[in-house]
Structure formats: C-alpha cells, structure tokens
Design a protein around this motif. Structure first.
Motif, PDB file in Angstrom:
ATOM      1  N   UNK A 183       0.834  -1.208   0.000  1.00 21.26           N
ATOM      2  CA  UNK A 183       0.000   0.000   0.000  1.00 21.26           C
ATOM      3  C   UNK A 183       0.866   1.255   0.000  1.00 21.26           C
ATOM      4  N   UNK A 184       1.956   1.230   0.754  1.00 19.48           N
ATOM      5  CA  UNK A 184       2.853   2.382   0.771  1.00 19.48           C
ATOM      6  C   UNK A 184       3.483   2.604  -0.605  1.00 19.48           C
ATOM      7  N   UNK A 339     -10.556  16.855   3.840  1.00 19.43           N
ATOM      8  CA  UNK A 339     -11.597  16.637   2.847  1.00 19.43           C
ATOM      9  C   UNK A 339     -11.119  16.934   1.436  1.00 19.43           C
ATOM     10  N   UNK A 340     -10.311  17.986   1.286  1.00 22.78           N
ATOM     11  CA  UNK A 340      -9.772  18.325  -0.027  1.00 22.78           C
ATOM     12  C   UNK A 340      -8.797  17.259  -0.503  1.00 22.78           C
ATOM     13  N   UNK A 341      -7.911  16.822   0.402  1.00 19.34           N
ATOM     14  CA  UNK A 341      -6.955  15.773   0.049  1.00 19.34           C
ATOM     15  C   UNK A 341      -7.681  14.504  -0.369  1.00 19.34           C
ATOM     16  N   UNK A 342      -8.627  14.084   0.436  1.00 21.21           N
ATOM     17  CA  UNK A 342      -9.329  12.836   0.140  1.00 21.21           C
ATOM     18  C   UNK A 342     -10.037  12.915  -1.209  1.00 21.21           C
ATOM     19  N   UNK A 360      -8.866   6.585   2.832  1.00 20.97           N
ATOM     20  CA  UNK A 360      -9.428   7.216   4.027  1.00 20.97           C
ATOM     21  C   UNK A 360      -8.308   7.571   5.006  1.00 20.97           C
ATOM     22  N   UNK A 361      -7.175   6.877   4.876  1.00 23.80           N
ATOM     23  CA  UNK A 361      -5.999   7.150   5.720  1.00 23.80           C
ATOM     24  C   UNK A 361      -4.992   8.043   5.009  1.00 23.80           C
ATOM     25  N   UNK A 362      -5.472   8.909   4.115  1.00 30.28           N
ATOM     26  CA  UNK A 362      -4.577   9.729   3.304  1.00 30.28           C
ATOM     27  C   UNK A 362      -3.689  10.621   4.166  1.00 30.28           C
ATOM     28  N   UNK A 365      -0.736   8.507   5.299  1.00 29.89           N
ATOM     29  CA  UNK A 365       0.207   8.363   4.188  1.00 29.89           C
ATOM     30  C   UNK A 365       1.023   9.639   4.006  1.00 29.89           C
ATOM     31  N   UNK A 366       0.331  10.780   4.046  1.00 25.16           N
ATOM     32  CA  UNK A 366       1.000  12.047   3.785  1.00 25.16           C
ATOM     33  C   UNK A 366       2.051  12.338   4.841  1.00 25.16           C
TER      34      UNK A 366
END
Length: 388
Positions: A183-184, A339-342, A360-362, A365-366
C-alpha cells in the motif's frame, strides 16, 4: 481570549495559516489537473496512420520476467513494431532464452552486452545501445519486470502523438499485493504520478517513468542522450525528460484499461534502496521544478508541525482548557484540508485505476512520506546510494 498576543502564538498561527493555504493551492491548483482530467478531450481513440514503433526492454538476469513479458508484447495489436531486447550482462537463463527466442522470432532484435562494455552503473548504457539498435524513430520503453494489461498498449501510447509531439508520458503502477508495504509503494506511485502528470498537463513537464515512457529517437540524439548525466546511475527517465520535455512537445496517456504494471519490491530494505536512488536525481531538475516540489514538501512539513503545536501546546498561547472555540476553528481548517486531500486523491486514483489503497488514511500516508522523504534526503546527503 481565543489567542494570546505573545510572539510565539502569532508565529505558529501564521505558519499554520500560510502552509494550510499553500497546501490547498497545490491540492486544487495542481493536483486537480489529473483529478478532473477529461480523457476524451485529450487522448486519441486510435491512429489513422500507424507509425512504426520500436519497443525497447533492458534485461539483466530477468529470465523469470521475460518468459511472461515477451509473449505479451509480441501479441500486441499493432501492425508495425519491433521488440528490441538488450541483454545486459545476464548470468542466469536469460542468455539461453534470448538465443532460442532469436531463432523462433527473427523479427525480435537481440542486443547482447558484456561486463567489460558497461563502465557505468545503471540502465543508461544498455538503453543507449538499444536506442541505437532500434530501426524506428518512435520509441516505447518499458522494463523486463513489467507487463501490459491488454493488447492495445502500443496502439494507445503511439496514438497519443500529434504533430509536434516528441514525448508521451504513461503511468506505471505496481501490482496489488497484500500488506502495508504494498500500500505504501502504490500510494507513493500514485502521489508521484499526480505530481508529474499534473505538471505535464499544466505545461511544466519534468519527469516520466521508464516503465511506461515514449519519445522519438531523433529527440534522444538531438539532446545528446544521457551525456550530461552519464555518471549518475539513475535518471534515464526523470532527468532526461526534465531536459527534453516542454509545454509544446509533451502529452500523456493514462487510460487504466491499457497500461503497464510491474512487480513491487517485497521488502522494506529493497524499497528504501530504490527510493534513495530515485531521490538522488532531484538536484538535476530545472530550478523552477525544484522550487515547486521543494515548496510542496516544505509546506507539508510545516503544516503538520504547526498543527501539532496548535493542538498540543495550548499553554503556550494562554488558552484556557475550556475554550473549545479555539479547537473548533483549528479543527475546521484541518477537516477542510483532509476533505480536499481525500477528494482529489480519490478522483486521481480513479483516473489512474488505483483501487483499494485505503485513501481514508490519506493523512497517515501524507505524514509518513513527509518524514520518509526528509530522512532519505538526509541519508543521501551523508552518503551516496549503493550503486554509485
């Protein structure tokens, strides 16, 4: 009182608001190019006249991959193409396989190198030899561990060319596997693609990926190939594209129904070594590109640092524990950012055919990649990556 007037509170609050605004500008001003990309207005559905194509693959100890890749390429639905395979000093079964392949398929162009010929590490020398050996002007590059997911890959990449086009950037995702590492890797690939594809759509192309990349041989020779950075093992795709691509000669093709996929690394150690080599080429990009990418990374770092400070150090601002309006306001900024990132990452992932990434875990990750990128950058400053 919501905020105190001490200097520390003003500085941290100012950093937070500034970096939040920069982040929102990147999300909606840059990444939105790929998130809201209209394929039917940009890409070709076919080509009226099929320009001959040379598909070039560099292989080193890649027998297990070539036995799957070669039949896939030879079965491509395209009337005029050749397959050039550069055997780069292989010591496994690759050499024997290619000898048999040359007998069965004389139209396949096999080029063999010995260790004494390749004085430089990396892919640049064998790729240069493959380009020199190609008989066609239109080149399509991929790696031995890659796989087209249908028989239209050559047709669609070639179909993206127009009058004046010299470079076509494709997307090269990794196969979906189980585990956090996969996933990474796939999120990192998505995020990198969001950057270089969005900047290409914004008329500032700066890189491509060698897994799925096309350019003209005359462009390669006109710009003297890899001469200016032959001593750097990496950069056959990103540094070269940074030097030759511009707003007039570059297009993209990203249809997930026709693309190249490849096998990801299976251990954190191998992945980190790969990333260190990739990051080592960044200082060769154009100054404007480095400013754009550097500002993006710095704003992410200071956004999260100032956000943590605002939430975890309220005593520094003389804020009473019951003053919940403070947390509501900061929380609202944070939710707008998330919300914008997602939204933009989700739409970009859908454009590129990336599924089940757990976006959902953005935020996780970031944050992970902000820290990861900084640590690898510092590590590269201390010592060069293996292979230099």
């Amino acid at each position: 009182m919501l905020f105190s007037n001490n200097i520390l509170s003003i500085i941290i609050l100012g950093i937070f608001i500034l970096t939040w605004a920069i982040q929102m500008a990147y999300i909606w001003g840059l990444f939105s190019h790929i998130a809201f990309f209209k394929k039917n207005k940009y890409e070709s559905k076919g080509v009226a006249s099929y320009e001959p194509v040379s598909v070039i693959v560099c292989a080193r100890d890649s027998y297990e991959y070539l036995v799957d890749l070669v039949p896939k390429i030879l079965s491509q639905d395209y009337p005029d193409f050749e397959l050039v395979i550069v055997n780069d000093c292989s010591v496994d079964e690759t050499t024997e396989y290619l000898k048999e392949l040359a007998i069965q398929h004389p139209e396949v162009n096999i080029v063999s190198l010995t260790q004494s010929l390749n004085f430089f590490h990396g892919k640049k020398f064998p790729l240069s030899v493959g380009i020199k050996s190609a008989k066609n002007n239109l080149l399509l590059l991929t790696d031995a561990d890659c796989m087209p997911n249908d028989d239209q890959w050559i047709r669609n990449m070639a179909g993206a060319y127009r009058n004046g086009t010299e470079v076509v950037l494709g997307y090269g995702p990794y196969f979906r596997r189980k585990g956090l590492l996969n996933k990474l890797i796939r999120f990192d690939t998505l995020y990198t693609a969001m950057q270089y594809l969005s900047m290409a759509l914004g008329k500032k192309p700066y890189m491509g990926v060698g897994r799925n990349l096309s350019y003209r041989r005359e462009t390669f020779y006109k710009n003297k190939g890899f001469t200016s950075h032959y001593n750097i093992p990496s950069g056959d795709d990103d540094i070269f594209i940074s030097q030759v691509a511009n707003k007039r000669n570059t297009r993209i093709f990203i249809d997930p129904k026709s693309r190249i996929e490849s096998e990801p690394k299976h251990s954190f150690g191998n992945w980190i070594r790969q990333k260190r080599r990739h990051y080592s080429t960044a200082n060769m990009y154009k100054p404007l590109t480095n400013r754009i990418l550097g500002t993006l990374l710095a704003s992410r770092l200071f956004y999260y640092a100032s956000l943590i400070a605002l939430f975890c150090l309220p005593h520094a601002f003389d804020i009473a524990t019951w003053d919940y309006y403070y947390y509501i306001i900061i929380g609202a900024f944070m939710l707008l950012h998330y919300g914008s990132m997602f939204t933009v990452y989700f739409l970009s992932a859908r454009q590129l055919g990336e599924k089940k990434l757990g976006l959902v875990f953005v935020t996780f990750y970031d944050i992970f990649f902000v820290i990861f990128t900084m640590l690898l950058g510092l590590r590269n400053m201390i010592s060069k990556p293996k292979g230099w």
